[in-house]
Design a protein around this motif. Sequence first.
Motif, PDB file in Angstrom:
ATOM      1  N   LEU A  63     -20.999 -28.993  72.627  1.00  0.00           N
ATOM      2  CA  LEU A  63     -19.962 -29.648  71.835  1.00  0.00           C
ATOM      3  C   LEU A  63     -18.803 -28.691  71.606  1.00  0.00           C
ATOM      4  CD1 LEU A  63     -21.925 -31.541  69.027  1.00  0.00           C
ATOM      5  CD2 LEU A  63     -20.494 -32.558  70.814  1.00  0.00           C
ATOM      6  N   VAL A  64     -17.594 -29.171  71.821  1.00  0.00           N
ATOM      7  CA  VAL A  64     -16.390 -28.388  71.577  1.00  0.00           C
ATOM      8  C   VAL A  64     -15.570 -29.105  70.513  1.00  0.00           C
ATOM      9  CG1 VAL A  64     -14.285 -27.408  72.568  1.00  0.00           C
ATOM     10  CG2 VAL A  64     -16.371 -27.548  73.957  1.00  0.00           C
ATOM     11  N   ILE A  65     -15.281 -28.411  69.442  1.00  0.00           N
ATOM     12  CA  ILE A  65     -14.499 -28.981  68.342  1.00  0.00           C
ATOM     13  C   ILE A  65     -13.192 -28.206  68.217  1.00  0.00           C
ATOM     14  CG2 ILE A  65     -14.429 -29.532  65.892  1.00  0.00           C
ATOM     15  CD1 ILE A  65     -16.527 -31.127  67.416  1.00  0.00           C
ATOM     16  N   GLY A  66     -12.096 -28.931  68.181  1.00  0.00           N
ATOM     17  CA  GLY A  66     -10.778 -28.301  68.076  1.00  0.00           C
ATOM     18  C   GLY A  66     -10.307 -28.173  66.643  1.00  0.00           C
ATOM     19  N   THR A  67      -9.325 -27.306  66.441  1.00  0.00           N
ATOM     20  CA  THR A  67      -8.739 -27.087  65.116  1.00  0.00           C
ATOM     21  C   THR A  67      -7.215 -27.169  65.209  1.00  0.00           C
ATOM     22  OG1 THR A  67      -8.510 -24.676  65.335  1.00  0.00           O
ATOM     23  CG2 THR A  67     -10.653 -25.509  64.589  1.00  0.00           C
ATOM     24  N   ASP A  68      -6.558 -26.730  64.144  1.00  0.00           N
ATOM     25  CA  ASP A  68      -5.089 -26.737  64.106  1.00  0.00           C
ATOM     26  C   ASP A  68      -4.488 -25.360  64.354  1.00  0.00           C
ATOM     27  OD1 ASP A  68      -5.856 -25.431  61.812  1.00  0.00           O
ATOM     28  OD2 ASP A  68      -4.792 -26.758  60.422  1.00  0.00           O
ATOM     29  N   GLU A  69      -5.328 -24.383  64.717  1.00  0.00           N
ATOM     30  CA  GLU A  69      -4.850 -23.008  64.778  1.00  0.00           C
ATOM     31  C   GLU A  69      -3.818 -22.777  65.880  1.00  0.00           C
ATOM     32  OE1 GLU A  69      -7.668 -19.833  63.754  1.00  0.00           O
ATOM     33  OE2 GLU A  69      -6.966 -18.823  65.557  1.00  0.00           O
ATOM     34  N   ALA A  70      -3.841 -23.585  66.935  1.00  0.00           N
ATOM     35  CA  ALA A  70      -2.879 -23.413  68.026  1.00  0.00           C
ATOM     36  C   ALA A  70      -1.596 -24.196  67.789  1.00  0.00           C
ATOM     37  CB  ALA A  70      -3.499 -23.828  69.354  1.00  0.00           C
ATOM     38  N   GLY A  71      -1.480 -24.829  66.628  1.00  0.00           N
ATOM     39  CA  GLY A  71      -0.220 -25.475  66.293  1.00  0.00           C
ATOM     40  C   GLY A  71      -0.254 -26.974  66.133  1.00  0.00           C
ATOM     41  N   ALA A  72      -1.358 -27.624  66.442  1.00  0.00           N
ATOM     42  CA  ALA A  72      -1.435 -29.081  66.307  1.00  0.00           C
ATOM     43  C   ALA A  72      -1.517 -29.475  64.832  1.00  0.00           C
ATOM     44  CB  ALA A  72      -2.651 -29.624  67.050  1.00  0.00           C
ATOM     45  N   SER A  73      -0.984 -30.634  64.516  1.00  0.00           N
ATOM     46  CA  SER A  73      -1.126 -31.192  63.177  1.00  0.00           C
ATOM     47  C   SER A  73      -2.483 -31.874  63.115  1.00  0.00           C
ATOM     48  CB  SER A  73       0.003 -32.194  62.901  1.00  0.00           C
ATOM     49  OG  SER A  73      -0.160 -32.788  61.627  1.00  0.00           O
ATOM     50  N   HIS A  74      -3.449 -31.187  62.562  1.00  0.00           N
ATOM     51  CA  HIS A  74      -4.848 -31.650  62.644  1.00  0.00           C
ATOM     52  C   HIS A  74      -5.564 -31.305  61.339  1.00  0.00           C
ATOM     53  CE1 HIS A  74      -8.672 -32.770  64.026  1.00  0.00           C
ATOM     54  NE2 HIS A  74      -8.955 -31.792  64.867  1.00  0.00           N
ATOM     55  N   ALA A  75      -5.242 -32.074  60.297  1.00  0.00           N
ATOM     56  CA  ALA A  75      -5.792 -31.786  58.976  1.00  0.00           C
ATOM     57  C   ALA A  75      -7.260 -32.152  58.846  1.00  0.00           C
ATOM     58  CB  ALA A  75      -4.976 -32.534  57.915  1.00  0.00           C
ATOM     59  N   SER A  76      -7.772 -32.981  59.759  1.00  0.00           N
ATOM     60  CA  SER A  76      -9.145 -33.478  59.623  1.00  0.00           C
ATOM     61  C   SER A  76     -10.141 -32.734  60.500  1.00  0.00           C
ATOM     62  CB  SER A  76      -9.195 -34.971  59.960  1.00  0.00           C
ATOM     63  OG  SER A  76      -8.805 -35.195  61.299  1.00  0.00           O
ATOM     64  N   TRP A  77      -9.783 -31.545  60.994  1.00  0.00           N
ATOM     65  CA  TRP A  77     -10.687 -30.862  61.919  1.00  0.00           C
ATOM     66  C   TRP A  77     -12.015 -30.494  61.264  1.00  0.00           C
ATOM     67  CZ3 TRP A  77     -12.612 -25.996  61.125  1.00  0.00           C
ATOM     68  CH2 TRP A  77     -11.934 -25.137  60.252  1.00  0.00           C
ATOM     69  N   GLN A  78     -12.006 -30.197  59.973  1.00  0.00           N
ATOM     70  CA  GLN A  78     -13.260 -29.853  59.308  1.00  0.00           C
ATOM     71  C   GLN A  78     -14.186 -31.067  59.218  1.00  0.00           C
ATOM     72  OE1 GLN A  78     -12.422 -27.942  55.555  1.00  0.00           O
ATOM     73  NE2 GLN A  78     -11.912 -26.006  56.533  1.00  0.00           N
ATOM     74  N   THR A  79     -13.607 -32.251  59.062  1.00  0.00           N
ATOM     75  CA  THR A  79     -14.415 -33.470  59.076  1.00  0.00           C
ATOM     76  C   THR A  79     -15.051 -33.650  60.446  1.00  0.00           C
ATOM     77  OG1 THR A  79     -13.007 -34.531  57.420  1.00  0.00           O
ATOM     78  CG2 THR A  79     -14.395 -35.969  58.769  1.00  0.00           C
ATOM     79  N   ASN A  80     -14.257 -33.453  61.487  1.00  0.00           N
ATOM     80  CA  ASN A  80     -14.800 -33.549  62.844  1.00  0.00           C
ATOM     81  C   ASN A  80     -15.897 -32.511  63.078  1.00  0.00           C
ATOM     82  OD1 ASN A  80     -13.044 -35.601  63.424  1.00  0.00           O
ATOM     83  ND2 ASN A  80     -11.716 -34.415  64.755  1.00  0.00           N
ATOM     84  N   LEU A  81     -15.687 -31.320  62.531  1.00  0.00           N
ATOM     85  CA  LEU A  81     -16.686 -30.268  62.699  1.00  0.00           C
ATOM     86  C   LEU A  81     -17.974 -30.629  61.975  1.00  0.00           C
ATOM     87  CD1 LEU A  81     -17.468 -27.489  63.767  1.00  0.00           C
ATOM     88  CD2 LEU A  81     -16.424 -26.476  61.719  1.00  0.00           C
ATOM     89  N   SER A  82     -17.866 -31.251  60.806  1.00  0.00           N
ATOM     90  CA  SER A  82     -19.077 -31.640  60.074  1.00  0.00           C
ATOM     91  C   SER A  82     -19.851 -32.710  60.841  1.00  0.00           C
ATOM     92  CB  SER A  82     -18.721 -32.131  58.672  1.00  0.00           C
ATOM     93  OG  SER A  82     -18.020 -33.361  58.706  1.00  0.00           O
TER      94      SER A  82
END
Length: 343
Positions: free
Chosen positions: A256-275
């Motif tokens: 499983l690969v989960i993305g975040t906002d660290e590379a510049g994307a507007s992605h406020a829900s990444w922690q929800t996806n990670l959970s």
Amino acid sequence: MKQGIFAIITAAAISIATVPKGAAAIPEKGQEYLQRLATGTLYVPYTAEDKPLYSEEEEQNAGASTEYISVEESTAEESASEEQPIPEGAIAVQAVNLSRLEPTDIPKLLLANETKYSVNLESLADTAQSIGTGSVLIIHTHGTEAYLPSGQDYYLEGEDFRSTNSRENVVAVGAVFGEVLESHGITVYHDQSLYDEFSYNNSYTASRSACRQWLQQHPDIRYVIDIHRDAVSDGSGQSQKTLCTVEGQSVAQVMLVIGTDEAGASHASWQTNLSVGAKYQQYLNAHPTFARPMYLRRASYNQQLCTGSMLLEVGSAANTLDEAKAAATLAAQAFCKLYNELK
């Protein structure tokens, strides 16, 4: 299974590009992983000095096939298939276990974290939020990623492990995944477009546009699963296959690969996806060596478009199609359990 193909880019707008061959799709990635293995930093977060600065699009294309270099002590589980003679000049495939676990180990959540964020997978899995009932979209940003033919444990020099035939590439694996979901009463939309066929570098842009159209036309979609095939090689660049044995069957490993906002994307829900991903990983871990550690990335991989988005790597280039399909079946069965818990 509902299928669809979106005309994202017209022929006049397509920039024809040669699809990279195998590990060549990941410039200098092999050396990066060798260095991290040597320094013991592969499965811990990068430091600020370690992280290269890429744009969002560059990063997710560069990392689309996350090439892990196996360590010598990795346990290679033997394939259950009979050995076949290797033609002169062919390269034999080595099977490796990249789960960091053994079949007798107690399952646990493991993470390869290249971000600056500190996360607790156990806590996230325990607090995974309800996604609700709805349908699942299966898409393939790199649909031409393919496998070796059934029963073949070798490849020829120059093999690019890619095919536009959707009966032998990762689209066929996605079809198996979707069929299992449908057998459990889950509605599935399967986008079989090959978004990397003409322009590898623009594949995420194309699949992002497609995802937006799918979500607009089908607001019942609750999960978006981008199914890929990984690329794994040893220090000399020879392709390897990730493998485990489940009830006597040779099965490709998944990641499983989960993305975040660290590379510049507007992605406020990444922690929800990670959970959600952490909870899914718990179900995948029913077979301790089936799943590789989750991979938390700096890029978003279009996962900002829908809560419940994830990227699933099924096997690696040197796995056979049968091994990948067997993995898709197990991964889909685990997903059905996740779906029922979070509905």
